[in-house]
Write an enzyme that holds these catalytic residues in place. Structure first.
Site, mmCIF file in Angstrom:
data_model
loop_
_atom_site.group_PDB
_atom_site.id
_atom_site.type_symbol
_atom_site.label_atom_id
_atom_site.label_comp_id
_atom_site.label_asym_id
_atom_site.label_seq_id
_atom_site.Cartn_x
_atom_site.Cartn_y
_atom_site.Cartn_z
ATOM 1 N N LYS A 151 -30.496 -26.680 34.567
ATOM 2 C CA LYS A 151 -29.512 -26.989 33.514
ATOM 3 C C LYS A 151 -28.135 -27.353 34.070
ATOM 4 O O LYS A 151 -27.345 -28.004 33.394
ATOM 5 C CB LYS A 151 -29.371 -25.810 32.558
ATOM 6 C CG LYS A 151 -30.572 -25.667 31.654
ATOM 7 C CD LYS A 151 -30.381 -24.525 30.682
ATOM 8 C CE LYS A 151 -31.656 -24.310 29.899
ATOM 9 N NZ LYS A 151 -31.545 -23.220 28.944
ATOM 10 N N ASP A 189 -28.092 -24.909 23.340
ATOM 11 C CA ASP A 189 -28.358 -23.470 23.523
ATOM 12 C C ASP A 189 -27.335 -22.605 22.791
ATOM 13 O O ASP A 189 -27.689 -21.586 22.184
ATOM 14 C CB ASP A 189 -28.310 -23.105 25.021
ATOM 15 C CG ASP A 189 -29.627 -23.398 25.731
ATOM 16 O OD1 ASP A 189 -30.677 -23.458 25.066
ATOM 17 O OD2 ASP A 189 -29.595 -23.575 26.967
#
Ligand code: NAP
Length: 290
Positions: free
Chosen positions: A66, A102
């Protein structure tokens, strides 16, 4: 022409994203296939470059990429850039845009599923990777009173805390601290907190940390909410001991679905069918023994 979306990470055996994303795509009868692409670090640049081909709508990016992905996309949206982590890539006419869903997924599950209002609460975050960055920034914006970060590699907790201090405004009124992993300062912070968030991989199925809990049950305050981002297994060792200690708990499944639903909308422009996604994810977890 069939189009494609992928989830890119390593390892990917634990991932149920292909199951619930495909169920949502099939619900709309879209000619799109969602594929797991387990990718070794050395192959990541070429896998990401392939996403520019017109048949590829984009991808989810998961552990451990990420942060690495920030250097491989053409553009990063402001919020992902603020977080410093990308979990969603959208292919816009051959340009790869990095985004982060997220943080919004985490907060939606916290508010709607756990019914927890973080404002003025004391929070302990375990971990300092991509997920911890998203969660801590989200909580900073929710004006928690105290944010304590503990990580196995202390330098990463310190660097995340220093970053958050820079992002905090006076209006937020949040005190931020990094404490050593499994140390008396962490014990003290946990005793006083109302929310504990596990953002480490500890407890995750099919990982070297399977079966492990980041905390001992004696440490968990019974009036705290324990939020484990790990969603496979659905009852992690941390959640099990937290329940035994009398604490409220929430696992990572709701966040997973909500972040996935936000990604789905970015790729397809459609509202995600949440019930269908939850059901497909639960079935997949049962099948793989989560
Ligand atoms: P990451 O960037 O790779 O970070 C992993 C974190 O785990 C780091 O803080 C690392 O500490 C820590 N860690 C790993 N092994 C450890 C060990 N043996 N002992 C103590 N700490 C250890 O991963 P991420 O993207 O932040 O993801 C973290 C977890 O959150 C994963 O389990 C992921 O599946 C979950 N997650 C769930 C959702 C959801 O929607 N439910 C969304 C995002 C992430 P070091 O810095 O010391 O290596």
């Amino acid at each position: 022409m069939t189009q494609f979306i992928s989830v890119i990470g390593y390892p990917l055996k634990h991932s149920v994203s292909p199951d619930f994303q495909q169920a949502a795509l099939d619900f709309y009868k879209l000619d799109i296939q969602y594929k797991a692409r387990e990718t070794k670090a050395e192959d990541l640049p070429s896998t990401i470059a392939e996403l520019k081909q017109p048949q590829n709508l984009g991808a989810n990016i998961t552990i451990p990429y990420k942060e690495t992905i920030l250097h491989l996309v053409d553009e990063i949206d402001d919020f992902a850039s603020l977080i410093g982590a990308v979990n969603t890539v959208v292919n816009r006419d051959g340009r790869l845009i990095g985004l982060n869903t997220d943080a919004s997924g985490f907060l939606k599950a916290l508010h709607e599923d756990a019914k927890f209002e973080p404002e003025n609460k004391r929070v302990v975050i375990l971990g300092a990777g991509g997920a911890a960055r998203a969660v801590s920034l989200a909580l900073l914006h929710e004006k928690v009173s105290f944010l304590t970060i503990a990580n196995r590699t202390p330098a990463k907790a310190e660097s995340l805390a220093a970053y958050l201090v820079k992002r905090a405004t006076n209006k937020m009124n949040t005190e931020i601290a990094a404490v050593p992993w499994q140390n008396s300062k962490l014990t003290e912070s946990i005793k006083q907190c109302q929310l504990i968030v596990n953002c480490t991989t500890l407890g995750m199925k099919c990982s070297p940390e399977e079966g492990q809990s980041p905390l001992a049950s004696s440490l968990i305050p019974k009036d705290a909410l324990v939020y484990d981002l790990v969603y496979n297994p659905s009852e992690t060792p941390l959640l099990r001991i937290a329940k035994e200690a009398g604490a409220n708990t929430i696992g990572g499944l709701a966040m997973l679905i909500y972040q996935g639903a936000a990604s789905f909308k970015l790729w397809t422009g459609r509202e995600a069918p949440l019930d269908i996604m939850f059901e497909a994810a639960r079935q997949a977890l049962l099948r793989i023994g989560g």
